[in-house]
Scaffold this active site. Structure first.
Site, mmCIF file in Angstrom:
data_model
loop_
_atom_site.group_PDB
_atom_site.id
_atom_site.type_symbol
_atom_site.label_atom_id
_atom_site.label_comp_id
_atom_site.label_asym_id
_atom_site.label_seq_id
_atom_site.Cartn_x
_atom_site.Cartn_y
_atom_site.Cartn_z
ATOM 1 N N ASP A 1 9.528 31.050 -93.986
ATOM 2 C CA ASP A 1 9.790 30.893 -95.409
ATOM 3 C C ASP A 1 8.798 31.737 -96.188
ATOM 4 O O ASP A 1 7.709 32.043 -95.709
ATOM 5 C CB ASP A 1 9.725 29.422 -95.845
ATOM 6 C CG ASP A 1 8.684 28.627 -95.060
ATOM 7 O OD1 ASP A 1 7.749 29.230 -94.501
ATOM 8 O OD2 ASP A 1 8.809 27.400 -95.010
ATOM 9 N N GLU B 1 11.105 25.759 -100.659
ATOM 10 C CA GLU B 1 10.599 24.662 -101.489
ATOM 11 C C GLU B 1 11.613 24.227 -102.546
ATOM 12 O O GLU B 1 11.387 23.254 -103.251
ATOM 13 C CB GLU B 1 9.287 25.080 -102.169
ATOM 14 C CG GLU B 1 8.146 25.409 -101.215
ATOM 15 C CD GLU B 1 7.604 24.187 -100.481
ATOM 16 O OE1 GLU B 1 8.032 23.067 -100.792
ATOM 17 O OE2 GLU B 1 6.755 24.364 -99.590
#
Length: 371
Positions: free
Chosen positions: A66, A125
């Protein structure tokens, strides 16, 4: 590659989901500095997919990292602190990205038998990049779609060199929660002419805390946390609007549905009791991370034999991770990797031990050789 420098460069430019423009540009520059003969690079929104050709491929192995930061004001005091006020890599994604670049370098220097795809995924997120990235791979880039996939997440509580995972459920099923209450504001001296949403929100917050304790089987697990409550404008005006922001975490879809059903029932009751209007938004929802049993056992067995690595069988956690969209469709394994930080994930003073960057790319590369 100097992975420590790369990590620090990335740490300085945290960007939130689908706004990782500088991050993508930086990653593309680093990728372009590698020998390109065996690389195929594709861009998707603010993300990147890199395919490395194998010597004699029979399958494609995937690695996912990520790339987004968090809306947290950094308080580490580091010389390479965030240059974007109010934003920080407070969940270790800078370490994740540097590790992935180090893995790419290893894959080029010492090619595997099989093809490898490294996915630099935005928006973990929120609002969630894994699902739309997976859909893009399935529809537009099928030759990049992995047959199995792996990922790591930094673990501040473990020392560098420790990896931890388990077969089956590792991370929880999660959902955001936003509740808005709308009433009638007015002068603090005339409460009888108003519908006070500060009072309504306070009552709702307390009632929500009964859901897990009184509606979920004690042998099951669930979390409902309201992390933010806001209402009103000044001290002498009764609040016309209030907002609750929180998160729901469960170990299965059935419990998630039950929690949401109770939230909706309580909100309807609050509407009646406080003569107001209540709206609910569940925001981003993530599937649980369910590790493939065979792959997880292979990973743990390999880790136990790798010099400098200590393998632990971890417990499931209520942590949320959109990597679960990959494991729902592709055999996969995610593991914790120790970074020995005094401060935990999503903390403004998180500072992972960069020694992990000297270990992890080689460890992952050698594990991929066994697959």
């Amino acid at each position: 590659m100097d992975l420590v420098k790369i990590r620090r460069d990335l740490h300085e430019i945290p960007e939130i989901g689908f706004q990782e423009v500088k991050t993508q540009h930086y990653l593309l520059e680093r990728i372009s500095s590698l020998p390109q003969e065996k690389l195929e690079v594709a861009q998707w929104r603010t993300g990147i997919a890199v395919k490395v050709a194998g010597v004699n491929p029979t399958k494609t192995i995937g690695w996912r990292t990520d790339i987004d930061g968090l809306p947290i004001a950094e308080e580490t005091g580091l010389p390479f602190s965030s240059v974007h006020p109010g934003f920080m890599h407070a969940c270790g994604h800078d370490i994740h990205m540097a590790t992935a670049l180090g893995l790419l370098e290893k894959l080029i220097e010492e090619p595997l038998e099989n093809d490898t795809v490294v996915l630099f995924q935005p928006a973990e997120e929120g609002p969630g990049g894994a699902l739309p990235l997976l859909e893009w791979l399935k529809t537009d880039k099928q030759d990049f779609l992995p047959d199995l996939i792996c990922a790591l997440h930094v673990a501040p509580e473990h020392p560098v060199g420790t990896v931890a995972t388990k077969p089956g459920l590792l991370f929880a099923n999660t959902s955001e929660l936003f509740i808005d209450l709308h009433g009638k504001g007015g002068h603090a001296a005339y409460p009888h002419l108003t519908e006070d949403m500060a009072v309504a929100a306070a009552s709702l917050l307390m009632q929500l805390q009964t859901i897990v304790s009184r509606n979920i089987n004690p042998m099951d697990s669930a979390v409902l946390t309201v992390g933010k409550l806001s209402a009103g404008t000044v001290q002498n005006i009764i609040a016309e609007h209030a907002r609750l922001e929180g998160t729901i975490r469960t170990l299965n879809n059935e419990s998630m549905a039950k929690v949401k059903k109770r939230i909706e029932a309580i909100c309807r009751a609050v509407e009646e009791a406080y003569n107001c209007r209540v709206s609910i938004d569940y925001g981003s929802s993530y599937l649980e991370v369910d590790n493939d049993a065979v792959l997880a056992e292979e990973f743990l067995k390999f880790a136990e034999t790798f010099d400098g690595i200590k393998a632990i069988r971890s417990e499931a956690a209520m942590t949320g991770e959109d990597f679960g969209y990959f494991t729902a469709e592709i055999p996969g394994v995610m593991f914790w990797a120790g970074v020995d930080s005094e401060f935990g994930l999503h903390h403004s003073k998180l500072n992972p031990d960069e020694a992990i960057l000297g270990i992890m790319p080689s460890f992952i590369h050698q594990f991929f050789k066994t697959l």
